[in-house]
Motif scaffolding. Structure first.
Motif, PDB file in Angstrom:
ATOM      1  N   ALA A   1       4.779 -34.861 -37.512  1.00  0.00           N
ATOM      2  CA  ALA A   1       5.723 -34.105 -36.357  1.00  0.00           C
ATOM      3  C   ALA A   1       7.248 -35.857 -35.589  1.00  0.00           C
ATOM      4  CB  ALA A   1       5.623 -33.884 -35.376  1.00  0.00           C
ATOM      5  N   GLN A   2       6.426 -36.292 -36.201  1.00  0.00           N
ATOM      6  CA  GLN A   2       6.660 -37.978 -35.531  1.00  0.00           C
ATOM      7  C   GLN A   2       8.119 -38.173 -36.075  1.00  0.00           C
ATOM      8  OE1 GLN A   2       3.648 -40.128 -35.914  1.00  0.00           O
ATOM      9  NE2 GLN A   2       3.144 -40.315 -33.446  1.00  0.00           N
ATOM     10  N   ASN A   3       8.083 -37.863 -37.963  1.00  0.00           N
ATOM     11  CA  ASN A   3       8.081 -38.250 -38.957  1.00  0.00           C
ATOM     12  C   ASN A   3      10.059 -37.204 -38.618  1.00  0.00           C
ATOM     13  OD1 ASN A   3       8.047 -40.521 -40.810  1.00  0.00           O
ATOM     14  ND2 ASN A   3       5.729 -39.683 -39.879  1.00  0.00           N
ATOM     15  N   LEU A   4       9.783 -36.035 -38.983  1.00  0.00           N
ATOM     16  CA  LEU A   4      10.658 -34.963 -39.139  1.00  0.00           C
ATOM     17  C   LEU A   4      11.680 -34.886 -37.134  1.00  0.00           C
ATOM     18  CD1 LEU A   4       9.344 -32.264 -40.908  1.00  0.00           C
ATOM     19  CD2 LEU A   4      10.005 -34.257 -42.072  1.00  0.00           C
ATOM     20  N   PHE A   5      10.393 -34.894 -36.119  1.00  0.00           N
ATOM     21  CA  PHE A   5      11.450 -34.432 -35.176  1.00  0.00           C
ATOM     22  C   PHE A   5      11.530 -35.452 -33.657  1.00  0.00           C
ATOM     23  CE2 PHE A   5      10.100 -30.884 -37.121  1.00  0.00           C
ATOM     24  CZ  PHE A   5      11.797 -30.159 -37.493  1.00  0.00           C
ATOM     25  N   ILE A   6      10.752 -37.062 -33.986  1.00  0.00           N
ATOM     26  CA  ILE A   6      10.642 -37.631 -32.507  1.00  0.00           C
ATOM     27  C   ILE A   6       9.660 -36.894 -32.003  1.00  0.00           C
ATOM     28  CG2 ILE A   6      11.288 -39.475 -31.554  1.00  0.00           C
ATOM     29  CD1 ILE A   6      13.409 -39.657 -33.550  1.00  0.00           C
ATOM     30  N   CYS A   7      10.101 -36.372 -31.110  1.00  0.00           N
ATOM     31  CA  CYS A   7      10.211 -35.022 -30.316  1.00  0.00           C
ATOM     32  C   CYS A   7      10.621 -33.960 -29.899  1.00  0.00           C
ATOM     33  CB  CYS A   7       9.763 -36.070 -28.708  1.00  0.00           C
ATOM     34  SG  CYS A   7      11.172 -36.470 -28.637  1.00  0.00           S
ATOM     35  N   ALA A   8      10.203 -33.494 -28.629  1.00  0.00           N
ATOM     36  CA  ALA A   8      11.214 -32.399 -28.603  1.00  0.00           C
ATOM     37  C   ALA A   8      11.811 -32.869 -27.389  1.00  0.00           C
ATOM     38  CB  ALA A   8      10.412 -30.996 -27.896  1.00  0.00           C
ATOM     39  N   SER A   9      12.793 -31.622 -26.848  1.00  0.00           N
ATOM     40  CA  SER A   9      14.503 -32.449 -26.167  1.00  0.00           C
ATOM     41  C   SER A   9      12.777 -32.550 -24.289  1.00  0.00           C
ATOM     42  CB  SER A   9      14.627 -31.204 -25.882  1.00  0.00           C
ATOM     43  OG  SER A   9      15.664 -31.583 -24.168  1.00  0.00           O
ATOM     44  N   ALA A  10      13.166 -33.857 -24.198  1.00  0.00           N
ATOM     45  CA  ALA A  10      12.335 -34.604 -22.597  1.00  0.00           C
ATOM     46  C   ALA A  10      12.647 -33.411 -22.094  1.00  0.00           C
ATOM     47  CB  ALA A  10      13.000 -35.437 -22.273  1.00  0.00           C
ATOM     48  N   VAL A  11      13.968 -32.896 -21.506  1.00  0.00           N
ATOM     49  CA  VAL A  11      14.352 -32.758 -19.966  1.00  0.00           C
ATOM     50  C   VAL A  11      14.051 -30.935 -20.465  1.00  0.00           C
ATOM     51  CG1 VAL A  11      16.649 -31.469 -19.398  1.00  0.00           C
ATOM     52  CG2 VAL A  11      16.934 -33.883 -19.807  1.00  0.00           C
ATOM     53  N   ALA A  12      14.355 -30.669 -21.346  1.00  0.00           N
ATOM     54  CA  ALA A  12      13.598 -29.010 -21.876  1.00  0.00           C
ATOM     55  C   ALA A  12      12.380 -28.853 -21.610  1.00  0.00           C
ATOM     56  CB  ALA A  12      13.903 -28.504 -23.450  1.00  0.00           C
ATOM     57  N   GLN A  13      11.650 -29.963 -21.770  1.00  0.00           N
ATOM     58  CA  GLN A  13       9.927 -29.769 -21.402  1.00  0.00           C
ATOM     59  C   GLN A  13       9.974 -29.987 -20.123  1.00  0.00           C
ATOM     60  OE1 GLN A  13       7.755 -32.378 -24.128  1.00  0.00           O
ATOM     61  NE2 GLN A  13       8.943 -32.754 -25.254  1.00  0.00           N
ATOM     62  N   HIS A  14      10.429 -31.030 -19.336  1.00  0.00           N
ATOM     63  CA  HIS A  14       9.670 -31.323 -17.743  1.00  0.00           C
ATOM     64  C   HIS A  14      10.371 -29.393 -17.354  1.00  0.00           C
ATOM     65  CE1 HIS A  14       8.950 -35.806 -17.866  1.00  0.00           C
ATOM     66  NE2 HIS A  14       9.085 -35.296 -18.442  1.00  0.00           N
ATOM     67  N   ALA A  15      11.638 -28.645 -18.202  1.00  0.00           N
ATOM     68  CA  ALA A  15      11.807 -27.661 -17.311  1.00  0.00           C
ATOM     69  C   ALA A  15      11.145 -26.904 -17.335  1.00  0.00           C
ATOM     70  CB  ALA A  15      13.817 -27.359 -17.875  1.00  0.00           C
ATOM     71  N   ALA A  16      11.069 -26.943 -18.562  1.00  0.00           N
ATOM     72  CA  ALA A  16       9.728 -25.641 -19.111  1.00  0.00           C
ATOM     73  C   ALA A  16       8.765 -25.244 -17.960  1.00  0.00           C
ATOM     74  CB  ALA A  16       9.242 -25.738 -20.207  1.00  0.00           C
ATOM     75  N   LEU A  17       8.275 -26.726 -17.339  1.00  0.00           N
ATOM     76  CA  LEU A  17       6.947 -26.595 -16.643  1.00  0.00           C
ATOM     77  C   LEU A  17       7.074 -25.586 -15.644  1.00  0.00           C
ATOM     78  CD1 LEU A  17       6.167 -30.481 -16.181  1.00  0.00           C
ATOM     79  CD2 LEU A  17       4.942 -29.118 -17.357  1.00  0.00           C
ATOM     80  N   ALA A  18       7.997 -25.212 -15.051  1.00  0.00           N
ATOM     81  CA  ALA A  18       8.840 -24.323 -14.290  1.00  0.00           C
ATOM     82  C   ALA A  18       8.194 -23.094 -14.926  1.00  0.00           C
ATOM     83  CB  ALA A  18      10.148 -24.399 -13.962  1.00  0.00           C
ATOM     84  N   CYS A  19       8.455 -22.468 -15.596  1.00  0.00           N
ATOM     85  CA  CYS A  19       8.438 -21.000 -16.641  1.00  0.00           C
ATOM     86  C   CYS A  19       6.752 -20.623 -16.061  1.00  0.00           C
ATOM     87  CB  CYS A  19       8.651 -21.636 -17.719  1.00  0.00           C
ATOM     88  SG  CYS A  19       9.324 -21.615 -18.620  1.00  0.00           S
ATOM     89  N   PHE A  20       6.180 -21.973 -15.534  1.00  0.00           N
ATOM     90  CA  PHE A  20       5.074 -21.049 -15.460  1.00  0.00           C
ATOM     91  C   PHE A  20       4.395 -21.473 -13.671  1.00  0.00           C
ATOM     92  CE2 PHE A  20       4.448 -23.375 -19.084  1.00  0.00           C
ATOM     93  CZ  PHE A  20       4.236 -22.188 -20.001  1.00  0.00           C
ATOM     94  N   SER A  21       5.465 -21.043 -13.011  1.00  0.00           N
ATOM     95  CA  SER A  21       5.198 -20.997 -11.880  1.00  0.00           C
ATOM     96  C   SER A  21       5.588 -19.550 -11.324  1.00  0.00           C
ATOM     97  CB  SER A  21       6.860 -21.503 -11.146  1.00  0.00           C
ATOM     98  OG  SER A  21       7.885 -21.344 -11.628  1.00  0.00           O
ATOM     99  N   PRO A  22       5.239 -19.125  -9.892  1.00  0.00           N
ATOM    100  CA  PRO A  22       5.194 -17.613  -9.993  1.00  0.00           C
ATOM    101  C   PRO A  22       5.976 -16.889  -9.255  1.00  0.00           C
ATOM    102  CG  PRO A  22       2.838 -18.409  -8.353  1.00  0.00           C
ATOM    103  CD  PRO A  22       3.951 -20.319  -9.074  1.00  0.00           C
ATOM    104  N   GLU A  23       7.049 -17.688  -9.056  1.00  0.00           N
ATOM    105  CA  GLU A  23       8.874 -17.550  -9.280  1.00  0.00           C
ATOM    106  C   GLU A  23       9.088 -16.943 -10.190  1.00  0.00           C
ATOM    107  OE1 GLU A  23      12.492 -18.977  -7.173  1.00  0.00           O
ATOM    108  OE2 GLU A  23      11.183 -20.103  -7.380  1.00  0.00           O
ATOM    109  N   ALA A  24       8.986 -17.399 -11.397  1.00  0.00           N
ATOM    110  CA  ALA A  24       9.367 -18.015 -12.451  1.00  0.00           C
ATOM    111  C   ALA A  24       8.710 -16.583 -13.094  1.00  0.00           C
ATOM    112  CB  ALA A  24       9.268 -18.907 -12.981  1.00  0.00           C
TER     113      ALA A  24
END
Length: 393
Positions: free
Chosen positions: A263-286
């Motif tokens: 992963a380090q070599n092919l992609f470095i990482c997934a989108s940082a913004v998308a990762q922080h946003a996805a934390l809200a997916c697991f909220s009761p509201e979402a």
């Protein structure tokens, strides 16, 4: 002076173009000419990211968390995903085994990069999502497509795995629920498949990106049946975040380092913004929003299956998940019955409805079946069925 043409890698001969994209291009041309086209081809939810996720993305950008992250993903998201397995499936997955990826496609690419040797054979059902065999081909492996019809729920069986496992076979690549059929592998059968693979010291990759959209029974993750299986999941389908390009893998402890290195070599990482946003997916509201949207998909499934049957498009296995129906077109009242490619062309140009012929998903069902996506509004579904009723009349 003639310029020497650049030669492409020989592996490209094993990677086919998407037929559905050709239909999409034709549909776009018709729309530019003023036609109203109903799209039931592409597998993309008509819902977009839930409001809590949008707010979380905006907050993340304002906080400036836009730099590279660990190749494995940010720790809070890996922990949240591990918690989701506890809530959803009742299984304990350590967060260290979760690998956050740039979508499920990147997850499958990483899995094939880590596991597929040159010349290795990987078993998968025919029909299957076309990219699955192409991911294998990208690493110079070979997908062995095994004909799997209605009797097998369009899925591999343990008996097929045992029969077709050969000298070069190294593993299986499954999807449950599946694209294009919307059918799941029943838990007992999946357990037998995983046992057959383990007995042969092979690997099992199971795509579970549609498990959140399971309608007729609680979903069962392959991880609850075999701790060594590699599962793929995504924020695209159940969480309605297709363009955010975020997914994840759960891998055995001993493979985490290998996945991290690749992963380090092919992609470095997934989108940082998308990762922080996805934390809200697991909220009761979402989660309440996702449950309501799942109920709407369920309602669409229950409406479209009998409607297709009434048109002569037989549905031999009722889909229990995802948002697809795989329908047999041999019995319809049309000169192109049994020729899915010609039939879908006629449906597009004469009825203004985009559907997908089976040829994208493997040769076994190529001519006889079409895939219908009900990831669109009930209004569009009802209008499409009305148009197809006139088309077949």
């Amino acid at each position: 002076m003639d310029l020497q043409r650049l030669a492409t890698a020989s592996r490209l001969a094993n990677i086919d173009a998407f037929h559905v994209m050709e239909l999409a291009k034709q549909a776009a041309e018709l729309e530019r000419a003023g036609r109203h086209i109903i799209h039931m081809g592409i597998g993309e939810p008509d819902f977009t990211a839930a409001e809590p996720v949008v707010r979380a993305a905006e907050a993340a950008m304002r906080r400036g968390v836009t730099q590279y992250t660990s190749a494995l993903g940010i720790a809070p998201l890996r922990e949240a995903i591990a918690g989701y397995y506890k809530t959803m499936y009742g299984i304990d997955i350590p967060a260290r085994r979760v690998v956050v990826t740039a979508g499920a496609s990147a997850a499958l690419l990483l899995a094939c990069a880590v596991l597929v040797e040159i010349g290795a054979e990987v078993l998968m059902p025919d029909p299957s999502y076309p990219c699955n065999r192409h991911f294998v081909a990208a690493f110079d492996g070979r997908a062995k497509m095994i004909p799997s019809g209605p009797a097998q729920r369009f899925q591999l069986t343990a008996q097929q795995v045992e029969t077709h496992w050969g000298e070069q076979t190294r593993g299986v690549l499954l999807a449950s629920p599946s694209n294009p059929t919307g059918t799941s592998i029943l838990p007992d059968e999946l357990a037998r498949i995983l046992k057959a693979v383990r007995t042969r010291q092979g690997f099992a990759i199971v795509d579970e990106i549609y498990q959140g959209l399971s309608y007729d029974a609680p979903p069962v993750s392959a991880l609850s049946l075999d701790d060594d299986v590699i599962t793929v999941n995504s924020f695209s389908k159940y969480f309605n975040m297709t363009g955010w390009r975020l997914g994840w893998l759960v891998v055995p402890d001993e493979l985490v380092g290998a996945f991290e290195k690749v992963a380090q070599n092919l992609f470095i990482c997934a989108s940082a913004v998308a990762q922080h946003a996805a934390l809200a997916c697991f909220s009761p509201e979402a989660l309440a929003i996702y449950d309501a949207r799942k109920a709407e998909f369920h309602r669409r499934r229950d409406a479209i299956v009998p409607a297709l049957e009434s048109l002569g498009l037989r549905v031999p296995v009722k889909p229990d998940g995802a948002f697809y129906v795989y329908a047999d077109c041999r019995g319809v009242n049309h000169p192109s019955a049994g020729d899915a490619d010609a039939l879908t062309q006629a449906m597009l140009h004469d009825a203004g409805v985009v559907l997908v012929p089976g040829q994208d998903f493997g040769p076994y069902t190529a001519s006889d079946y079409i895939r219908i996506s009900y990831a669109t509004s009930m209004e569009n579904i009802e209008e499409a069925m009305a148009r197809l009723g006139k088309f077949f009349a």
